[in-house]
Design a protein around this motif. Structure first.
Motif, PDB file in Angstrom:
ATOM      1  N   SER A 293      50.309  85.037  85.403  1.00  0.00           N
ATOM      2  CA  SER A 293      51.346  84.550  86.315  1.00  0.00           C
ATOM      3  C   SER A 293      51.308  85.261  87.664  1.00  0.00           C
ATOM      4  O   SER A 293      51.458  84.632  88.711  1.00  0.00           O
ATOM      5  CB  SER A 293      52.723  84.700  85.674  1.00  0.00           C
ATOM      6  N   ILE A 294      51.064  86.569  87.648  1.00  0.00           N
ATOM      7  CA  ILE A 294      51.025  87.330  88.898  1.00  0.00           C
ATOM      8  C   ILE A 294      49.737  87.049  89.662  1.00  0.00           C
ATOM      9  O   ILE A 294      49.730  86.976  90.900  1.00  0.00           O
ATOM     10  CB  ILE A 294      51.193  88.837  88.613  1.00  0.00           C
ATOM     11  N   SER A 295      48.630  86.845  88.930  1.00  0.00           N
ATOM     12  CA  SER A 295      47.332  86.591  89.573  1.00  0.00           C
ATOM     13  C   SER A 295      47.317  85.289  90.368  1.00  0.00           C
ATOM     14  O   SER A 295      46.525  85.134  91.303  1.00  0.00           O
ATOM     15  CB  SER A 295      46.215  86.570  88.522  1.00  0.00           C
ATOM     16  N   GLU A 296      48.151  84.338  89.990  1.00  0.00           N
ATOM     17  CA  GLU A 296      48.198  83.062  90.703  1.00  0.00           C
ATOM     18  C   GLU A 296      48.702  83.218  92.143  1.00  0.00           C
ATOM     19  O   GLU A 296      48.441  82.368  92.983  1.00  0.00           O
ATOM     20  CB  GLU A 296      49.085  82.074  89.947  1.00  0.00           C
ATOM     21  N   ILE A 297      49.427  84.297  92.382  1.00  0.00           N
ATOM     22  CA  ILE A 297      49.919  84.557  93.741  1.00  0.00           C
ATOM     23  C   ILE A 297      48.883  85.430  94.436  1.00  0.00           C
ATOM     24  O   ILE A 297      48.884  86.653  94.321  1.00  0.00           O
ATOM     25  CB  ILE A 297      51.304  85.232  93.700  1.00  0.00           C
ATOM     26  N   ASP A 298      47.951  84.771  95.138  1.00  0.00           N
ATOM     27  CA  ASP A 298      46.828  85.468  95.759  1.00  0.00           C
ATOM     28  C   ASP A 298      46.734  85.123  97.240  1.00  0.00           C
ATOM     29  O   ASP A 298      47.672  84.543  97.827  1.00  0.00           O
ATOM     30  CB  ASP A 298      45.525  85.113  95.038  1.00  0.00           C
ATOM     31  N   ASP A 299      45.633  85.473  97.856  1.00  0.00           N
ATOM     32  CA  ASP A 299      45.445  85.232  99.292  1.00  0.00           C
ATOM     33  C   ASP A 299      45.564  83.749  99.638  1.00  0.00           C
ATOM     34  O   ASP A 299      46.224  83.378 100.623  1.00  0.00           O
ATOM     35  CB  ASP A 299      44.079  85.771  99.727  1.00  0.00           C
ATOM     36  N   ASP A 300      44.959  82.883  98.824  1.00  0.00           N
ATOM     37  CA  ASP A 300      45.039  81.438  99.079  1.00  0.00           C
ATOM     38  C   ASP A 300      46.475  80.939  98.973  1.00  0.00           C
ATOM     39  O   ASP A 300      46.905  80.072  99.745  1.00  0.00           O
ATOM     40  CB  ASP A 300      44.153  80.671  98.091  1.00  0.00           C
ATOM     41  N   PHE A 301      47.207  81.478  98.004  1.00  0.00           N
ATOM     42  CA  PHE A 301      48.603  81.093  97.804  1.00  0.00           C
ATOM     43  C   PHE A 301      49.423  81.411  99.053  1.00  0.00           C
ATOM     44  O   PHE A 301      50.215  80.590  99.521  1.00  0.00           O
ATOM     45  CB  PHE A 301      49.160  81.834  96.592  1.00  0.00           C
ATOM     46  N   VAL A 302      49.232  82.614  99.609  1.00  0.00           N
ATOM     47  CA  VAL A 302      49.979  83.027 100.796  1.00  0.00           C
ATOM     48  C   VAL A 302      49.546  82.222 102.022  1.00  0.00           C
ATOM     49  O   VAL A 302      50.378  81.753 102.809  1.00  0.00           O
ATOM     50  CB  VAL A 302      49.805  84.536 101.059  1.00  0.00           C
ATOM     51  N   LYS A 303      48.243  82.023 102.178  1.00  0.00           N
ATOM     52  CA  LYS A 303      47.735  81.287 103.338  1.00  0.00           C
ATOM     53  C   LYS A 303      48.181  79.831 103.330  1.00  0.00           C
ATOM     54  O   LYS A 303      48.277  79.196 104.393  1.00  0.00           O
ATOM     55  CB  LYS A 303      46.207  81.370 103.387  1.00  0.00           C
ATOM     56  N   ASN A 304      48.463  79.303 102.154  1.00  0.00           N
ATOM     57  CA  ASN A 304      48.940  77.921 102.064  1.00  0.00           C
ATOM     58  C   ASN A 304      50.254  77.737 102.810  1.00  0.00           C
ATOM     59  O   ASN A 304      50.563  76.652 103.296  1.00  0.00           O
ATOM     60  CB  ASN A 304      49.118  77.531 100.590  1.00  0.00           C
ATOM     61  N   MET A 305      51.029  78.825 102.910  1.00  0.00           N
ATOM     62  CA  MET A 305      52.304  78.760 103.629  1.00  0.00           C
ATOM     63  C   MET A 305      52.153  79.134 105.101  1.00  0.00           C
ATOM     64  O   MET A 305      53.077  78.954 105.890  1.00  0.00           O
ATOM     65  CB  MET A 305      53.327  79.693 102.966  1.00  0.00           C
ATOM     66  N   GLN A 306      50.987  79.689 105.484  1.00  0.00           N
ATOM     67  CA  GLN A 306      50.771  80.130 106.854  1.00  0.00           C
ATOM     68  C   GLN A 306      50.077  79.068 107.703  1.00  0.00           C
ATOM     69  O   GLN A 306      50.199  79.072 108.920  1.00  0.00           O
ATOM     70  CB  GLN A 306      49.888  81.382 106.872  1.00  0.00           C
ATOM     71  N   SER A 307      49.328  78.182 107.062  1.00  0.00           N
ATOM     72  CA  SER A 307      48.463  77.263 107.789  1.00  0.00           C
ATOM     73  C   SER A 307      49.256  76.194 108.517  1.00  0.00           C
ATOM     74  O   SER A 307      50.488  76.196 108.532  1.00  0.00           O
ATOM     75  CB  SER A 307      47.495  76.600 106.810  1.00  0.00           C
ATOM     76  N   GLU A 308      48.504  75.269 109.114  1.00  0.00           N
ATOM     77  CA  GLU A 308      49.143  74.178 109.833  1.00  0.00           C
ATOM     78  C   GLU A 308      49.959  73.292 108.890  1.00  0.00           C
ATOM     79  O   GLU A 308      50.785  72.492 109.324  1.00  0.00           O
ATOM     80  CB  GLU A 308      48.088  73.325 110.549  1.00  0.00           C
TER      81      GLU A 308
END
Length: 312
Positions: A183-198
């Motif tokens: 469950s914790i591993s699913e929150i990774d760099d891609d997960f965070v960047k998904n909220m940062q992108s366009e």
């Protein structure tokens, strides 16, 4: 709010209350560490970084009722909650790590094993319940990006990881550790960047939907937050490191709360204190659990813990 308490014996306690609307635990501890440096006359200059406003810009179209804690609020209820502290020393943690090692998780962390162990004891305490048992863990997003964001990032850089156990007769310790790791591993760099992108708001909704699916409303929740590696015992205002530091735990009372656990390092750094707040109806069965009593001491004196750490 800050309150300084001076006792006749010469002891000193500094109590701090901060709104979670403004800051998370990392932000609070960073503030306190550098306040301590200033009090000692340090020339080191540390400034808070307000990059959150640019990384996660405000989304005006986001409904007020749709946010990270929307699903968690469902579990808040008024009940008599009882606080207890459970201390796990280095030997207990090492033994639990050995018991939890598997092909899925070869090197479990101490936070993972203590969380899984307490979760297991909680499920045993409410044995007979047919509802899904739900564990949630607050995740520090600063450490999930590549490269990691600075600890000086001011604000609330957190998300919620959630793990379920639908059959409470299946409480294999290694399996519970694996569920937490996943469950914790699913929150990774891609997960965070998904909220940062366009993508912005759509990306936030996507992440929120992923998390919501892991939080069924018919569950019985146990909510975790780890303050380990926050550097709490490095805070020094000029009188030395604190003998004991603790998160706030409400007194035995009828309150609107969750069943929750806060994990904090002991002063020596090799142990963990778990501050557990449970609905009164679970407390007796929980604290009489023989397995729990074999690994943890209940409500140990803070002064004893502090002096043991000083001797070590």
């Amino acid at each position: 709010m800050i309150q300084v308490n001076v006792f006749d014996c010469g002891g000193l306690v500094i109590a701090i209350n901060v709104s979670h609307n403004v800051a998370d635990g990392i932000t609070l501890c960073t503030f306190l560490k550098y306040w301590g440096l200033m009090a000692q006359g340090s020339s080191q200059e540390i400034f808070p970084d307000y990059m959150a406003q640019s990384i996660f810009p405000q989304i005006n179209s986001l409904p007020d009722e749709k946010h990270l804690f929307s699903d968690i609020k469902h579990f808040l209820k008024i009940a008599k909650y009882v606080p207890r502290r459970y201390a796990f020393d280095a030997l207990a943690i090492s033994t639990l790590k050995a018991k939890s090692t598997s092909s899925a998780v070869k090197f479990p962390t101490r936070v993972e094993v203590i969380s899984a162990f307490i979760w297991k004891c909680f499920m045993a305490a409410k044995s007979g319940s047919s509802s899904t048992s739900l564990l949630t863990h607050a995740v520090n997003l600063r450490r999930k990006t590549v490269p990691p964001l600075s600890e000086n990032c001011f604000g609330n850089f957190l998300w919620i990881a959630a793990a379920q156990n639908s059959n409470e007769n299946e409480t294999d310790f290694r399996n519970l550790v694996s569920k937490i790791r996943e469950s914790i591993s699913e929150i990774d760099d891609d997960f965070v960047k998904n909220m940062q992108s366009e993508k912005g708001c759509p990306g936030y909704y996507e992440n929120l939907e992923k998390t919501s699916k892991r939080i069924p409303k018919e569950s019985e929740i146990l909510s975790f937050s780890s303050w380990c590696k926050f550097g709490i015992y490095d805070i020094d205002f000029g009188w030395g490191r604190p003998i004991w530091a603790s998160n706030c735990v409400p007194a035995y009372s009828e309150s609107l709360l969750l069943n929750s656990v806060t994990l904090m390092e002991t002063r020596s750094g090799d142990g963990i204190e778990a501050l557990v707040i449970l609905d009164e109806k679970y407390v007796a069965a929980f604290e009489n659990n023989k397995e729990l009593l074999a690994f943890a001491s209940i409500d140990p004196s803070p002064m004893v813990l502090g002096k043991q750490a000083l001797r070590s």
